[in-house]
Motif scaffolding. Structure first.
Motif, mmCIF file in Angstrom:
data_model
loop_
_atom_site.group_PDB
_atom_site.id
_atom_site.type_symbol
_atom_site.label_atom_id
_atom_site.label_comp_id
_atom_site.label_asym_id
_atom_site.label_seq_id
_atom_site.Cartn_x
_atom_site.Cartn_y
_atom_site.Cartn_z
ATOM 1 N N ASP A 74 29.966 46.331 -32.648
ATOM 2 C CA ASP A 74 29.402 46.216 -34.310
ATOM 3 C C ASP A 74 28.448 44.931 -34.586
ATOM 4 N N GLU A 86 29.364 40.313 -39.649
ATOM 5 C CA GLU A 86 30.281 40.629 -40.883
ATOM 6 C C GLU A 86 31.069 39.328 -41.403
ATOM 7 N N MET A 135 34.469 38.722 -42.372
ATOM 8 C CA MET A 135 35.816 39.202 -42.610
ATOM 9 C C MET A 135 36.819 38.092 -43.026
ATOM 10 N N ALA A 183 36.913 37.922 -51.327
ATOM 11 C CA ALA A 183 37.713 38.989 -50.551
ATOM 12 C C ALA A 183 37.945 40.153 -51.632
ATOM 13 N N TRP A 202 27.398 43.774 -51.852
ATOM 14 C CA TRP A 202 27.783 45.021 -50.859
ATOM 15 C C TRP A 202 29.075 44.793 -50.210
ATOM 16 N N SER A 203 29.515 45.785 -49.652
ATOM 17 C CA SER A 203 30.665 45.927 -48.778
ATOM 18 C C SER A 203 30.812 46.920 -47.752
ATOM 19 N N PRO A 204 30.876 46.509 -46.609
ATOM 20 C CA PRO A 204 31.110 45.172 -46.198
ATOM 21 C C PRO A 204 29.737 44.294 -46.070
ATOM 22 N N ALA A 205 30.295 42.799 -46.258
ATOM 23 C CA ALA A 205 29.128 42.125 -46.501
ATOM 24 C C ALA A 205 28.660 41.317 -45.026
ATOM 25 N N TYR A 206 27.191 41.286 -44.683
ATOM 26 C CA TYR A 206 26.798 40.818 -43.536
ATOM 27 C C TYR A 206 25.917 39.499 -43.639
ATOM 28 N N PRO A 229 33.951 41.892 -53.460
ATOM 29 C CA PRO A 229 32.773 41.604 -52.311
ATOM 30 C C PRO A 229 31.536 42.364 -53.044
ATOM 31 N N ASN A 230 31.585 43.405 -53.545
ATOM 32 C CA ASN A 230 30.205 44.089 -54.153
ATOM 33 C C ASN A 230 29.940 43.286 -55.551
ATOM 34 N N SER A 267 34.504 35.531 -38.811
ATOM 35 C CA SER A 267 33.498 36.523 -38.173
ATOM 36 C C SER A 267 33.669 36.891 -36.453
#
Length: 690
Positions: free
Chosen positions: A397, A480, A482, A489, A498-502, A492-493, A358
């Motif tokens: 971001d 995020e 990363m 990787a 979701w993508s991007p993932a937080y 992720p969805n 991250s």
């Protein structure tokens, strides 16, 4: 060879009249007439201190805290309160504000100037918003670099010592018929604190590189034009966040990398001996990113595994928001959340630990335009007035989830009136309006009474504000995931939703925070005797509407509930019996009362410094200093420094050797228990001038 070529310059020349200061009212005036208490640290005093980094010389200012609290990151604060968030003091570098708009901070590490570029530092002790606007809250530190017209030699210096100290600097200068220029590049590196804490070495090494340059053109007798440009690059190891370490294992420690650049233009026009105009503009850019990697623990088992991915799932974020951003309530609700349990079941089908990198990123831009008019109306009236337009832009971001802007407009004026021959009245005010905090006005009034030649009593009343920064007003954090480990990787969805993932925790500012306020009164005395200069100040300060709680991506409590009251006395004394001796004493005794423990971390009751410099032979000089504060967060601070200087010639070059030792007298940690030095700091430096 003439003896004068072998002799060292005096550490500090004797002053025959009260010194002139520029900062308090934006105009050069005798220090005895300034509407504030002022501390001046000139180049000779900087050299006598033996300081390696710029922030360290501010230990010579009464009431000032200048220490490293957060690993290798300096904290500098006048009448210090919070240990890590020093947001209440304005710092100027040749008129450019170093107070950064994104996170309300001054980054001393990568300020684009080397300590040897500095001619003098003027510190206005007390609120100065009437002259400089919001955020000149508790004090103003004005750093003034050397005029290229006053430099005659190129120079190269190297410095090496224990704890990884390895520094270097090269500077060049040139002169034309009506112009002059200077440029310097420097590098600093060290290993930070070196004492293991709880059996582990805390990483806090750093490398800083700076460029600073100026070109000055005297067009004619009435017009002068100058250009300054420079920048810096930084690499700093940062300490692990305890909150992150509780939920995962670091795969690589945080490393902060930054870069800065600036360009400034200034035109000065002299209408007459009593009327001058200055037009200045500058642009600044900074880009900072702190990257780290973590393998996250399964929140149910507390062990590494694919379940750690739940912390970055869409379902846990939604549950967090449904529970009002309360982490405890969120996990209490997990057993009854079918969506979260379903996501956790999906993750259990994955193979391998959930690991991710991250980054906390921040890009800041500032564009500033100012016009200032200085007019000596008659023998009794002097007016400094002007206008300022500033545009701040912050992109991030992780902190803002985008870009935010703030446009501000400002008008200011400071009037000095010699009411009677021994009595001077100073009135000042600063009006400003910005998109975040709206409209506000900061006044200051002062009276100086010359009770005898070179002896002045003063009374000053002032008010100031510190406006919320862009992050405090517009925070919308998103951390995020990363560079995730596999199989996350590549899907992720499917695995995280979701993508991007937080990260599931997100913070948002209500956008309703008020400016912090300060009300200050002081009674002071400034006197100059034959060999001695003395300044004494008694003050009362009331700080209200303070943002006293944590405001970071992991802990965010935005409110204006804090208050602090300071009451105390400060004094500074300079004794110069001959050109070869200098004795400097400072002291402060401050009573601090607050409703928030965080506002008293570095609020020392008693603090002070002693510096003595002696040129005991034509080529030799010695200086020693003692610094103490009682206490910083219940830890007493005591340090003694010793410097020996030797100059000689080698052909056309002048060489100077400096040996410095910094010795901690009590070996107690600095503010927090992890900030410990195992051994003294010592280094040897060689400078060559041609």
């Amino acid at each position: 060879m003439p003896a004068s070529l072998w002799a060292m310059e005096p550490m500090m020349p004797l002053a025959e009249q009260p010194g002139m200061v520029l900062t308090p009212a934006r105009v050069s005036q005798p220090q005895s007439e300034a509407p504030a208490s002022v501390t001046v640290i000139d180049r000779n005093l900087i050299e006598a201190s033996g300081a390696r980094e710029l922030y360290e010389v501010l230990k010579l200012v009464p009431g000032m805290t200048a220490i490293k609290v957060d690993g290798n990151v300096p904290t500098v604060a006048y009448h210090g309160t919070q240990a890590r968030d020093s947001r209440r003091m304005l710092v100027l570098l040749d008129g450019r504000s170093q107070y950064q708009p994104g996170l309300s901070r001054v980054s001393w590490n990568d300020m684009p100037v080397d300590i040897r570029d500095v001619e003098r530092i003027e510190v206005t002790r007390g609120p100065a918003a009437a002259a400089y606007g919001a955020n000149a809250f508790t004090a103003v530190v004005n750093i003034i670099t050397r005029d290229p017209r006053d430099i005659s030699k190129h120079s190269v210096s190297v410095r090496g010592g224990n704890n990884g100290i390895l520094d270097g600097r090269a500077a060049a200068v040139g002169h034309g018929d009506n112009s002059a220029w200077r440029a310097s590049v420097s590098r600093r590196a060290d290993d930070g604190y070196d004492e293991p804490f709880e059996g582990e070495i805390r990483p806090d090494r750093k490398r800083i590189e700076t460029l600073n340059s100026e070109w000055l053109w005297e067009v004619d007798d009435r017009n002068t034009f100058s250009v300054q440009a420079g920048g810096s690059q930084s690499w700093l190891e940062r300490q692990q966040e305890s909150g992150v370490a509780d939920i995962g294992n670091y795969t690589h420690d945080p490393v902060q990398q930054g870069e800065k650049a600036f360009l400034s233009l200034e035109w000065q026009h002299v209408f007459s001996a009593t009327h001058q105009l200055k037009l200045s503009t500058y642009g600044q850019y900074s880009n900072e990113a702190t990257g780290f990697g973590v393998c996250y623990l399964d929140p149910f088992t507390g062990q590494p595994g694919p379940g750690g991915g739940l912390l970055f799932s869409r379902e846990l974020r939604e549950l967090y928001l449904q529970n009002g951003g309360d982490t405890g309530a969120t996990f209490s609700a997990v057993p009854s959340s079918a969506a979260v349990l379903s996501r956790y079941g999906t993750l259990q089908g994955a193979v391998g630990n959930f690991c991710a990198d991250s980054e906390l990123d921040l890009q800041e831009e500032r564009y500033d335009l100012e016009v200032q008019d200085t007019w000596q109306i008659n023998e009794r009236l002097r007016l400094v007035s002007g206008a300022n337009l500033r545009h701040d832009r912050v992109s991030s971001d992780s902190y803002l989830s985008g870009t935010e802007d703030n446009l501000s407009y400002r008008l200011f004026g400071n009037l000095a009136v010699d009411v009677l021959s021994p009595l001077t009245l100073n009135l000042g005010g600063y009006w400003e309006r910005d998109q975040i905090s709206g409209e506000h006005f900061s006044p200051r009034g002062g009276v100086s009474w010359r009770v005898a030649p070179s002896h002045t009593l003063r009374y000053v009343y002032s008010r100031a504000v510190r406006t919320p920064d862009i992050y405090e007003d517009q925070a919308h954090t998103n951390i995020e995931a990363m560079e995730m480990s596999q199989p996350f990787a590549s899907n992720p969805n499917g695995l995280l939703g979701w993508s991007p993932a937080y990260f599931f925790i997100t913070q948002s500012s209500p956008g309703t925070l008020k400016p912090e306020k300060i009300r200050s009164e002081e009674v002071g005395y400034y006197g100059q005797f034959r060999y001695l200069e003395l300044d004494v100040r008694y003050f009362q300060e009331e700080l209200t509407d303070l943002l006293s709680h944590a405001l970071n991506p992991f802990e965010f409590e935005p409110n204006n509930e804090g208050w602090v009251n300071h009451q105390g006395t400060e004094a500074q004394l300079t004794f110069r019996p001959t050109v070869n001796h200098l004795l400097r004493l400072t002291g402060a005794h401050i009573h601090t009362h607050t409703n928030k423990k965080t506002e008293s971390r570095i609020a020392a009751r008693d603090s002070g410094s002693v510096l003595w410099a002696w040129q005991f032979a034509s080529r030799w000089g010695l200086s020693t200093a003692y610094y103490q504060a009682n206490d910083y967060n219940d830890y007493r601070y005591q340090r003694a420094d010793l410097q020996i200087r030797f100059r000689h010639r080698a052909g056309p070059a002048e060489l100077e050797w400096r040996a410095v030792v910094q010795h901690a007298l009590n070996k107690e940690p600095i503010v927090f228990e992890e900030n410990q030095y195992q051994e003294d700091r010592m280094w040897l430096e060689l400078e060559m001038k041609i």
